[in-house]
Design an enzyme around this catalytic site. Sequence first.
Site, PDB file in Angstrom:
ATOM      1  N   HIS A  87       0.834  -1.206   0.000  1.00 36.25           N
ATOM      2  CA  HIS A  87       0.000   0.000   0.000  1.00 36.25           C
ATOM      3  C   HIS A  87       0.874   1.263   0.000  1.00 36.25           C
ATOM      4  O   HIS A  87       2.042   1.215   0.415  1.00 36.25           O
ATOM      5  CB  HIS A  87      -0.851   0.051   1.278  1.00 36.25           C
ATOM      6  CG  HIS A  87      -1.944  -0.953   1.344  1.00 36.25           C
ATOM      7  ND1 HIS A  87      -2.135  -1.770   2.438  1.00 36.25           N
ATOM      8  CD2 HIS A  87      -2.934  -1.278   0.465  1.00 36.25           C
ATOM      9  CE1 HIS A  87      -3.190  -2.548   2.227  1.00 36.25           C
ATOM     10  NE2 HIS A  87      -3.684  -2.272   1.036  1.00 36.25           N
ATOM     11  N   CYS A 108      -2.767   0.090   9.827  1.00 34.18           N
ATOM     12  CA  CYS A 108      -3.838  -0.790   9.319  1.00 34.18           C
ATOM     13  C   CYS A 108      -4.839  -1.215  10.378  1.00 34.18           C
ATOM     14  O   CYS A 108      -5.961  -1.592  10.052  1.00 34.18           O
ATOM     15  CB  CYS A 108      -3.266  -2.083   8.751  1.00 34.18           C
ATOM     16  SG  CYS A 108      -1.867  -1.931   7.722  1.00 34.18           S
TER      17      CYS A 108
END
Length: 258
Positions: free
Chosen positions: A164, A251
């Site tokens: 990401h 996250c």
Amino acid sequence: MSNPARIALVRGVSPAMQRCELTHLAREPIDVAMAEMQHARYAQTLVSLGCRLLELAAEPDLPDSVFVEDTAGVLDEVAVLTRPGAESRQPEVASVARVLERWRPCVRVEAPGTLDGGDVLRIGRDVFVGQSDRSNAEGIRQLAAAIAPFGYRTLPVPARGCLHLKSAVTYVAPDTLLINDAWVDRSHWPGMRFVSVAPGEPHAANALWLGDAVIFPASAPVTRARLEEAGLRVIALDVSEIQKAEGGVTCCSVVFAD
Ligand code: GLY
């Protein structure tokens, strides 16, 4: 002046975590009981930094569901419910939606769009979005359309070699980015101050800035020292089992104003 009230949405570790998605990491045995302890310590740290926890129950059949960040982005005006790029993760969104609908008007990323919250890096009214294997052009277009009416500008950023955008770069203090230059080009952020990850600590660019501190993985001591030299207060947490699942400290929560 007191800090604004914040909520941190979290979800317990799935007992199925061993079956998590992996893209850039080799599979290693995950100690789920240890992951639960590490996650509990993480949640306590969020509380110590002024967050009120909103805790979702662990999902027995959704291995990556502890990584709630990927399911939603919450702004003051609106919440964007994502459509994660890994099909196995798309069922994670429904339970997050049921909760967030109590706090914000919600819009959804619809097929064929895909978007992971781990690709979304907000700095004020600028929202940088990773062009990754998880977030496609249509997902980024839908995000931009959803938030533009509230004055947010969406800026796509290529990320390479990592899962990401926020694996490669995070916002850690006013005008300061923590970056892995091998994975993203710093020219997307002119005028910023940069702290680079140390050689040998490629996964150290994922840090969570909250209040006057930065939550950071204990596995990256040299980068930690660089952050401290830059004047930041670092809270280092052992998140080894979460890292084996290709997750990081951003996250595991969605933090937003109450
Ligand atoms: N295991 C985290 C992810 O691939 O989404």
